[in-house]
Design a protein around this motif. Structure first.
Motif, PDB file in Angstrom:
ATOM      1  N   ARG A 216       1.146  -0.892   0.118  1.00 59.46           N
ATOM      2  CA  ARG A 216       0.190  -0.062   0.052  1.00 59.46           C
ATOM      3  C   ARG A 216       0.722   1.309  -0.134  1.00 59.46           C
ATOM      4  NH1 ARG A 216      -3.466  -2.600   4.708  1.00 59.46           N
ATOM      5  NH2 ARG A 216      -4.904  -3.908   2.995  1.00 59.46           N
TER       6      ARG A 216
ATOM      7  N   LEU B  68       1.034   4.224  -2.728  1.00 58.43           N
ATOM      8  CA  LEU B  68       0.371   5.332  -2.189  1.00 58.43           C
ATOM      9  C   LEU B  68       1.488   6.685  -3.246  1.00 58.43           C
ATOM     10  CD1 LEU B  68      -2.081   7.066  -1.093  1.00 58.43           C
ATOM     11  CD2 LEU B  68      -0.274   7.034   1.166  1.00 58.43           C
ATOM     12  N   CYS B  69       2.736   5.594  -2.667  1.00 53.91           N
ATOM     13  CA  CYS B  69       3.605   7.212  -3.169  1.00 53.91           C
ATOM     14  C   CYS B  69       4.153   7.092  -4.404  1.00 53.91           C
ATOM     15  CB  CYS B  69       4.824   6.439  -2.364  1.00 53.91           C
ATOM     16  SG  CYS B  69       5.284   6.616  -0.048  1.00 53.91           S
TER      17      CYS B  69
ATOM     18  N   ARG C 163       2.125   6.732  -7.248  1.00 60.77           N
ATOM     19  CA  ARG C 163       1.081   7.844  -7.892  1.00 60.77           C
ATOM     20  C   ARG C 163       1.087   8.862  -7.157  1.00 60.77           C
ATOM     21  NH1 ARG C 163      -4.048   4.189  -8.607  1.00 60.77           N
ATOM     22  NH2 ARG C 163      -3.665   2.455  -8.840  1.00 60.77           N
ATOM     23  N   HIS C 164       1.371   9.365  -6.085  1.00 64.51           N
ATOM     24  CA  HIS C 164       2.155  10.898  -5.229  1.00 64.51           C
ATOM     25  C   HIS C 164       3.192  11.199  -6.446  1.00 64.51           C
ATOM     26  CE1 HIS C 164       1.455  14.105  -2.955  1.00 64.51           C
ATOM     27  NE2 HIS C 164       3.055  13.585  -2.835  1.00 64.51           N
TER      28      HIS C 164
END
Length: 77
Positions: A13, A17-18, A20-21
């Motif tokens: 996860r 998350l990182c 995509r960011h």
């Protein structure tokens, strides 16, 4: 085995998350300097927050277990 599964889920996860960011351009094989800095910062923040969360959990767990044991004893009596 269960703890390893949980660790891998958290890691996956965090990675997603990182990624995509921080990663905005998939046209190049290597990360740009900005993307690499963003990923380092993002991962560091998530790891530190996970450590704080786990330390709070470890601190609270004995009192939760004590409460459950006393509730169980009360219901058994």
């Amino acid at each position: 085995l269960f703890q390893l599964r949980d660790f891998l889920l958290v890691y996956n996860r965090m990675t997603e998350l990182c990624f995509r960011h921080c990663v905005s351009n998939l046209n190049y094989r290597l990360l740009t300097g900005r993307e690499e800095t963003c990923l380092d910062s993002c991962a560091g923040k998530l790891v530190r927050s996970n450590h704080r969360l786990m330390s709070a959990y470890v601190a609270l767990m004995p009192s939760i277990m004590q409460r459950r044991a006393s509730d169980y004893e009360a219901s058994a009596a």
